[in-house]
Design a protein around this motif. Structure first.
Motif, PDB file in Angstrom:
ATOM      1  N   THR A   1      38.646  33.089  50.567  1.00 34.44           N
ATOM      2  CA  THR A   1      37.695  34.099  50.111  1.00 34.44           C
ATOM      3  C   THR A   1      38.420  35.382  49.721  1.00 34.44           C
ATOM      4  O   THR A   1      38.137  35.975  48.668  1.00 34.44           O
ATOM      5  CB  THR A   1      36.664  34.405  51.220  1.00 34.44           C
ATOM      6  N   GLU A   2      39.365  35.809  50.533  1.00 38.48           N
ATOM      7  CA  GLU A   2      40.131  37.021  50.233  1.00 38.48           C
ATOM      8  C   GLU A   2      40.962  36.848  48.970  1.00 38.48           C
ATOM      9  O   GLU A   2      41.041  37.748  48.128  1.00 38.48           O
ATOM     10  CB  GLU A   2      41.038  37.369  51.416  1.00 38.48           C
ATOM     11  N   TYR A   3      41.568  35.667  48.819  1.00 38.92           N
ATOM     12  CA  TYR A   3      42.393  35.414  47.631  1.00 38.92           C
ATOM     13  C   TYR A   3      41.544  35.462  46.361  1.00 38.92           C
ATOM     14  O   TYR A   3      41.943  36.077  45.359  1.00 38.92           O
ATOM     15  CB  TYR A   3      43.081  34.051  47.757  1.00 38.92           C
ATOM     16  N   ILE A   4      40.374  34.835  46.375  1.00 42.18           N
ATOM     17  CA  ILE A   4      39.511  34.825  45.194  1.00 42.18           C
ATOM     18  C   ILE A   4      39.010  36.228  44.890  1.00 42.18           C
ATOM     19  O   ILE A   4      38.853  36.608  43.717  1.00 42.18           O
ATOM     20  CB  ILE A   4      38.332  33.848  45.390  1.00 42.18           C
ATOM     21  N   MET A   5      38.774  37.032  45.923  1.00 42.15           N
ATOM     22  CA  MET A   5      38.350  38.418  45.687  1.00 42.15           C
ATOM     23  C   MET A   5      39.455  39.214  45.007  1.00 42.15           C
ATOM     24  O   MET A   5      39.197  40.028  44.113  1.00 42.15           O
ATOM     25  CB  MET A   5      37.938  39.075  47.001  1.00 42.15           C
ATOM     26  N   ILE A   6      40.700  38.986  45.420  1.00 41.42           N
ATOM     27  CA  ILE A   6      41.823  39.643  44.753  1.00 41.42           C
ATOM     28  C   ILE A   6      41.890  39.192  43.299  1.00 41.42           C
ATOM     29  O   ILE A   6      42.099  39.996  42.381  1.00 41.42           O
ATOM     30  CB  ILE A   6      43.149  39.313  45.469  1.00 41.42           C
ATOM     31  N   LEU A   7      41.703  37.892  43.063  1.00 43.63           N
ATOM     32  CA  LEU A   7      41.716  37.369  41.699  1.00 43.63           C
ATOM     33  C   LEU A   7      40.582  37.972  40.880  1.00 43.63           C
ATOM     34  O   LEU A   7      40.740  38.277  39.690  1.00 43.63           O
ATOM     35  CB  LEU A   7      41.581  35.844  41.747  1.00 43.63           C
ATOM     36  N   ASP A   8      39.443  38.200  41.547  1.00 42.85           N
ATOM     37  CA  ASP A   8      38.292  38.797  40.873  1.00 42.85           C
ATOM     38  C   ASP A   8      38.583  40.242  40.482  1.00 42.85           C
ATOM     39  O   ASP A   8      38.093  40.733  39.455  1.00 42.85           O
ATOM     40  CB  ASP A   8      37.070  38.727  41.796  1.00 42.85           C
ATOM     41  N   PHE A   9      39.375  40.960  41.294  1.00 41.60           N
ATOM     42  CA  PHE A   9      39.769  42.325  40.942  1.00 41.60           C
ATOM     43  C   PHE A   9      40.581  42.340  39.652  1.00 41.60           C
ATOM     44  O   PHE A   9      40.513  43.291  38.867  1.00 41.60           O
ATOM     45  CB  PHE A   9      40.612  42.952  42.061  1.00 41.60           C
ATOM     46  N   LEU A  10      41.357  41.280  39.431  1.00 45.12           N
ATOM     47  CA  LEU A  10      42.265  41.232  38.276  1.00 45.12           C
ATOM     48  C   LEU A  10      41.598  40.697  37.016  1.00 45.12           C
ATOM     49  O   LEU A  10      42.076  40.954  35.912  1.00 45.12           O
ATOM     50  CB  LEU A  10      43.479  40.344  38.608  1.00 45.12           C
ATOM     51  N   ILE A  11      40.522  39.933  37.179  1.00 40.71           N
ATOM     52  CA  ILE A  11      39.910  39.246  36.041  1.00 40.71           C
ATOM     53  C   ILE A  11      38.487  39.746  35.813  1.00 40.71           C
ATOM     54  O   ILE A  11      37.640  39.654  36.697  1.00 40.71           O
ATOM     55  CB  ILE A  11      39.880  37.717  36.276  1.00 40.71           C
ATOM     56  N   ASN A  12      38.251  40.284  34.627  1.00 37.34           N
ATOM     57  CA  ASN A  12      36.907  40.670  34.219  1.00 37.34           C
ATOM     58  C   ASN A  12      36.461  39.918  32.965  1.00 37.34           C
ATOM     59  O   ASN A  12      35.286  39.604  32.805  1.00 37.34           O
ATOM     60  CB  ASN A  12      36.819  42.180  33.969  1.00 37.34           C
ATOM     61  N   THR A  13      37.403  39.666  32.068  1.00 38.52           N
ATOM     62  CA  THR A  13      37.081  38.998  30.800  1.00 38.52           C
ATOM     63  C   THR A  13      38.098  37.900  30.523  1.00 38.52           C
ATOM     64  O   THR A  13      39.098  37.753  31.227  1.00 38.52           O
ATOM     65  CB  THR A  13      37.107  40.005  29.635  1.00 38.52           C
ATOM     66  N   GLY A  14      37.830  37.159  29.458  1.00 34.66           N
ATOM     67  CA  GLY A  14      38.747  36.110  29.036  1.00 34.66           C
ATOM     68  C   GLY A  14      40.117  36.652  28.651  1.00 34.66           C
ATOM     69  O   GLY A  14      41.122  35.955  28.775  1.00 34.66           O
ATOM     70  N   LYS A  15      40.160  37.915  28.180  1.00 33.40           N
ATOM     71  CA  LYS A  15      41.449  38.525  27.825  1.00 33.40           C
ATOM     72  C   LYS A  15      42.344  38.667  29.055  1.00 33.40           C
ATOM     73  O   LYS A  15      43.565  38.491  28.970  1.00 33.40           O
ATOM     74  CB  LYS A  15      41.216  39.895  27.168  1.00 33.40           C
TER      75      LYS A  15
END
Length: 231
Positions: free
Chosen positions: A149-163
């Motif tokens: 869960t923590e790892y995916i949240m970190i990934l979510d911080f980095l990813i907002n769009t397809g770019k």
């Protein structure tokens, strides 16, 4: 506790589900001459594997292991491993991240503003795997760490769009077998309505350091200069 386990084991002893799982795993560990007519089609085999991953279909491991030891008490002399190894062998093809004990997926590091992350492979079944692990961690968040869960949240911080996904692919952080926008949507939605009382200190300090590096005017002007004049 042992009496509770024994009662639980006896209550499941006549359940066909547990017997099916044990036999199914053994079929993959050793080639059986008899072919299971229920699994003649490859897509059926894949569906069964995905169903076993779902949280709502989970059996307590000690029940399956106990039945295995009762059914095959001398499995070592029959050239059969422990049930743990039999189960691990069955799910081995689904370990597409090729995670090893010495090279953890969660080993995130930052040095001089550069974030280093182990490579993460995204494919058609990633959402199923991750969502079920998050659901499991949510059910046990008071007694076990929320690593994924923590790892995916970190990934979510980095990813907002397809770019953003495309940048991570270029930097070899992601191996993407899907559409960039689809991956962004998946990551942004995985932790919706997820409760996380706290994030471990290592990740928290990493986020603070990243934000501090980003907010530093010197680094901002340097990035603008490189982007506008040194393409």
């Amino acid at each position: 506790m042992e009496n509770l386990k024994l009662q639980y084991l006896k209550s499941f002893f006549t359940r066909f589900d547990a017997c099916f799982i044990i036999e199914h795993f053994l079929r993959y560990y050793k080639t059986w001459v008899e072919i299971d007519p229920l699994l003649l089609q490859p897509w059926l085999t894949n569906d069964v594997a995905l169903d076993m991953i779902l949280l709502e279909n989970q059996f307590p491991f000690f029940v399956l292991e106990g039945l295995y030891n009762l059914a095959i008490p001398h499995h070592e002399t029959l050239d059969l491993p422990s049930f743990l190894n039999v189960a691990f062998n069955y799910f081995k093809p689904h370990n597409q991240q090729n995670i090893r004990p010495e090279k953890s997926l969660l080993d995130l590091k930052i040095h001089e503003g550069v974030l280093r992350m182990p490579c993460f492979k995204v494919h058609s079944s990633t959402k199923i795997f991750i969502r079920n692990i998050i659901a499991f961690e949510q059910c046990h968040h008071l007694c076990s760490p929320n690593y994924i869960t923590e790892y995916i949240m970190i990934l979510d911080f980095l990813i907002n769009t397809g770019k953003d996904v495309n940048i991570l692919v270029e930097k070899k952080i992601l191996v993407n077998l899907l559409d960039d926008d689809a991956v962004a949507t998946m990551v942004n939605n995985l932790c919706c309505n997820v409760t996380l009382p706290y994030i471990k200190s290592g990740y928290r300090s990493l986020c603070d350091e990243l934000n501090g590096f980003y907010e530093n005017p010197r680094n901002k002007y340097k990035a603008i200069f490189i982007h506008d004049y040194l393409r």
